[in-house]
Write an enzyme that holds these catalytic residues in place. Structure first.
Site, PDB file in Angstrom:
ATOM      1  N   THR A 292      63.065  62.728  82.023  1.00  6.76           N
ATOM      2  CA  THR A 292      63.749  62.816  83.306  1.00  6.76           C
ATOM      3  C   THR A 292      63.711  64.241  83.738  1.00  6.76           C
ATOM      4  O   THR A 292      63.718  65.066  82.976  1.00  6.76           O
ATOM      5  CB  THR A 292      65.245  62.433  83.014  1.00  6.76           C
ATOM      6  OG1 THR A 292      65.980  62.585  84.240  1.00  6.76           O
ATOM      7  CG2 THR A 292      65.926  63.023  82.080  1.00  6.76           C
ATOM      8  N   ILE A 293      63.398  64.276  85.212  1.00  9.74           N
ATOM      9  CA  ILE A 293      63.308  65.953  85.690  1.00  9.74           C
ATOM     10  C   ILE A 293      64.860  66.092  85.534  1.00  9.74           C
ATOM     11  O   ILE A 293      65.204  67.502  85.468  1.00  9.74           O
ATOM     12  CB  ILE A 293      62.934  65.895  87.116  1.00  9.74           C
ATOM     13  CG1 ILE A 293      63.637  65.141  87.953  1.00  9.74           C
ATOM     14  CG2 ILE A 293      61.569  65.586  87.010  1.00  9.74           C
ATOM     15  CD1 ILE A 293      63.422  65.466  89.453  1.00  9.74           C
ATOM     16  N   ASP A 294      65.957  65.422  85.331  1.00 12.15           N
ATOM     17  CA  ASP A 294      67.313  65.839  85.376  1.00 12.15           C
ATOM     18  C   ASP A 294      67.510  66.819  84.355  1.00 12.15           C
ATOM     19  O   ASP A 294      68.651  67.392  83.909  1.00 12.15           O
ATOM     20  CB  ASP A 294      68.282  64.720  85.592  1.00 12.15           C
ATOM     21  CG  ASP A 294      68.216  64.273  87.128  1.00 12.15           C
ATOM     22  OD1 ASP A 294      67.476  64.610  87.723  1.00 12.15           O
ATOM     23  OD2 ASP A 294      68.839  63.155  86.999  1.00 12.15           O
ATOM     24  N   TYR A 448      62.075  64.890  96.373  1.00 12.72           N
ATOM     25  CA  TYR A 448      60.834  64.032  95.905  1.00 12.72           C
ATOM     26  C   TYR A 448      59.642  64.798  96.016  1.00 12.72           C
ATOM     27  O   TYR A 448      58.628  64.596  95.000  1.00 12.72           O
ATOM     28  CB  TYR A 448      60.586  62.857  97.102  1.00 12.72           C
ATOM     29  CG  TYR A 448      61.457  61.745  96.744  1.00 12.72           C
ATOM     30  CD1 TYR A 448      61.773  60.960  95.614  1.00 12.72           C
ATOM     31  CD2 TYR A 448      62.720  61.812  97.844  1.00 12.72           C
ATOM     32  CE1 TYR A 448      62.877  60.096  95.552  1.00 12.72           C
ATOM     33  CE2 TYR A 448      63.791  60.812  97.599  1.00 12.72           C
ATOM     34  CZ  TYR A 448      63.776  60.035  96.513  1.00 12.72           C
ATOM     35  OH  TYR A 448      64.767  59.150  96.567  1.00 12.72           O
TER      36      TYR A 448
END
Ligand SMILES: Nc1ncnc2c1ncn2[C@@H]1O[C@H](COP(=O)(O)OP(=O)(O)O)[C@@H](O)[C@H]1O
Ligand SMILES: O=P(O)(O)OC[C@H]1O[C@](O)(COP(=O)(O)O)[C@@H](O)[C@@H]1O
Length: 542
Positions: A292-294, A448
């Site tokens: 996850t980029i988070d 994005y």
């Protein structure tokens, strides 16, 4: 080791204090393997808790077998210090325990480029009783024997699976993230070239691809150049998790190793699959690889793709700063991803140094009032003429005096809220106008763009480490685990534990990174009655 010696050995380990255990195990390990160092260390402070779990006992019939992998499983089962056990396919099944020599075992660099022959020296393998400690910092009141320990990831000398019988499947689920293709490529390369596995399949468009689309039979040519591409060559999706259909598809294809790349949702699916496969007593290893980029997956130091995303986010902040700086009362507003956690926004602000305000989901704030966000922005513009605001997507939920609507729920059930960037843009423009100030606000939304780029070198290295170690774990017969760095070392973490609800990974107020952000931006809390809020929070914690 004779039976009586072995009993004494394990009894000794069991009874010894944590410190003595550590000492003995370090002696057993002989040499530290440096392979799993990450290039850059994440400084994020996490809250972790401690639990113990029990596993099915080793079947009687196996107790006398001579096998390093079995020794390790017996050790894990008998150790009383807080090692988090990873489920093994032998446990709960009554079969004989296989003793297959790892093809990685060799005499140094003797392997030919055409394969065949091992290449790892003896001491590169993980020894019985090797673990990773949960906490790196010890001091008064914190003892090493009281910290949680995770199973050390890495190659085992003996395997549960004969590589000739392995059929593997790889799937990518959830949102995109830089590095997915690097992990896919390395899973293939490690399974095929290191272990000699022939049958490796790709599943298209996430979980639903198991039962909806034809599977892709990978070969080296298919994957060899994908590591420099953003996205995932397999495609991804949300929703579509159908337990029975997926298990059926896995069984019908004769798959015995499944690698699922994804975030918390995907790992929820891995856990369900793991439980179902165990219930049906199927010898299928199912492995999660956290994505996850988070960067909000619990327990692990950092998820791959996060650093790349931060690097990209900085470009947006840079542009926002230039725009803001070149206009009278110029404002640059950047909205970044982060549904539940503000790590991208915080790290991008800390790295860029160009942001004046950072808002993230973890900290409540108010828009209006003397101490609210809008008045602060107005005052700053009056005094300095320039303002750069960085806002994480989920910060809308943290606004106390503005109701943000949930506009939809995605196919996985994650809520999608009204755009907080647009709300702040409109409210700030109005607020300043009412005070006679005409601002020039540029709203940049690179959400994005930051997740579709190829991984940077740091993340590529991490992806390779995760993939190789996921394969080592599956080949050894572990199942229902995810792989990640804990204190900069690779560990196998049971997914049941990861999703138990005892752990979370959010920005915390007293973390050094958040304190650094406050020190460099000087931003206040944006609360009109901070004292009252603190008291309320304290009461909730009691
Ligand atoms: N609790 C759950 N049990 C089983 N599958 C789940 C669960 N939560 C999500 N999934 C499935 O996992 C996949 C990815 O979930 P999602 O939340 O979209 O992304 P992420 O894995 O990045 O959190 C989806 O196909 C979704 O249906
Ligand atoms: O538009 P999408 O595909 O739902 O992605 C947006 C989501 O992606 C994320 O950055 C990461 O989400 P996942 O970890 O579920 O992939 C969230 O913060 C954000 O809400």
């Amino acid at each position: 080791m004779s039976e009586s010696n072995s009993t004494l050995f394990y009894a000794g380990i069991t009874l010894a204090s944590g410190l003595i255990t550590d000492f003995l195990i370090n002696r057993l390990n002989k040499k530290e393997i440096v392979e799993d160092f990450k290039p850059i260390r994440s400084l994020t402070l996490r809250k972790r808790s401690f639990v113990n779990s029990k596993q099915a006992p080793v079947p009687e019939a196996l107790l006398n077998s001579e096998n390093p992998l079995l020794d390790e499983i017996k050790f894990l089962n008998s150790a009383t210090c807080d090692i988090e056990r990873v489920n093994h396919l032998s446990l709960g099944l009554d079969d004989e325990f296989p003793n297959i020599k790892s093809p990685l075992l060799g005499e140094g660099n003797l392997r030919s480029v055409f394969g065949g022959g091992g290449f790892l020296p003896d001491d590169a393998f993980i020894y019985c009783g090797s673990y990773v400690i949960n906490t790196a910092v010890f001091g008064p009141g914190k003892r090493i024997d009281q910290t949680k320990k995770w199973l050390r990831a890495g190659p085992r000398k003996s395997l549960f699976f004969d590589p000739k019988t392995v059929k593997a499947a790889i799937v990518t689920c959830g949102g995109l993230c830089p590095g997915l293709n690097v992990v896919i490529r390395e899973l293939y390369m490690s399974l095929h070239y290191n272990y000699g596995v022939q049958d490796i399949y790709g599943i298209k468009y996430g979980y639903k691809g198991f039962y909806t689309y034809d599977w892709i039979k990978f070969d080296a040519n298919y994957v060899k150049n994908i590591h420099n591409l953003g996205g995932t060559i397999l495609g991804s999706s949300r929703g579509g998790f159908d337990l029975n259909k997926i298990v059926e598809a896995i069984v019908n294809h004769g798959i015995n190793q499944v690698f699922c790349l994804g975030g918390d949702g995907t790992h929820g699916g891995v856990l369900e699959l793991f439980k179902e496969l165990r219930k049906r007593k199927l010898k299928i290893s199912i492995v999660g690889i956290p994505k996850t980029i988070d960067n909000d997956i619990a327990i692990i130091d950092e998820s791959f793709g996060f650093e790349t995303a931060v690097e990209e986010a900085i470009n947006a902040i840079k542009s926002a700063y230039v725009e803001a700086n070149c206009a009278e009362y110029g404002v640059g507003l950047v909205r970044l991803m982060g549904r539940n956690a503000g790590f991208i926004a915080m790290s991008a602000c800390n790295a860029s140094r160009d942001a004046h305000v950072c808002l993230i989901p973890e900290f409540k704030f108010e828009l209006y009032g003397d101490r609210g966000l809008l008045e602060y922005c107005y005052q700053r513009l009056k005094k300095k003429g320039t303002l750069v605001l960085v806002i994480a997507e989920g910060a809308g939920d943290a606004m106390l005096d503005y109701k943000v609507n949930v506009v939809e729920t995605d196919a996985s059930g994650n809520k999608k809220s009204q755009d907080v960037g647009v709300i702040v843009k409109d409210e700030l423009t109005k607020y300043c106008k009412n005070k006679g100030m005409g601002i020039t606000l540029k709203h940049i939304d690179p959400t994005y763009m930051i997740r579709t780029v190829p991984a940077n070198p740091h993340d590529k290295i991490m992806c390779t480490q995760l993939a190789q170690n996921a394969v080592h774990g599956a080949m050894a017969g572990f199942s229902g685990f995810t792989v990640g760095h804990v204190n900069n070392r690779l560990a196998y973490i049971p997914i049941e534990e990861l999703l138990s609800g005892k752990y979370s990974n959010r920005v915390v107020a007293d973390s050094r990174e958040w304190q650094r952000l406050l020190a460099s931006t000087g931003q206040p809390s944006f609360l009109n009655n901070e004292e009252q809020m603190i008291q309320q929070k304290q009461q909730q914690q009691i």
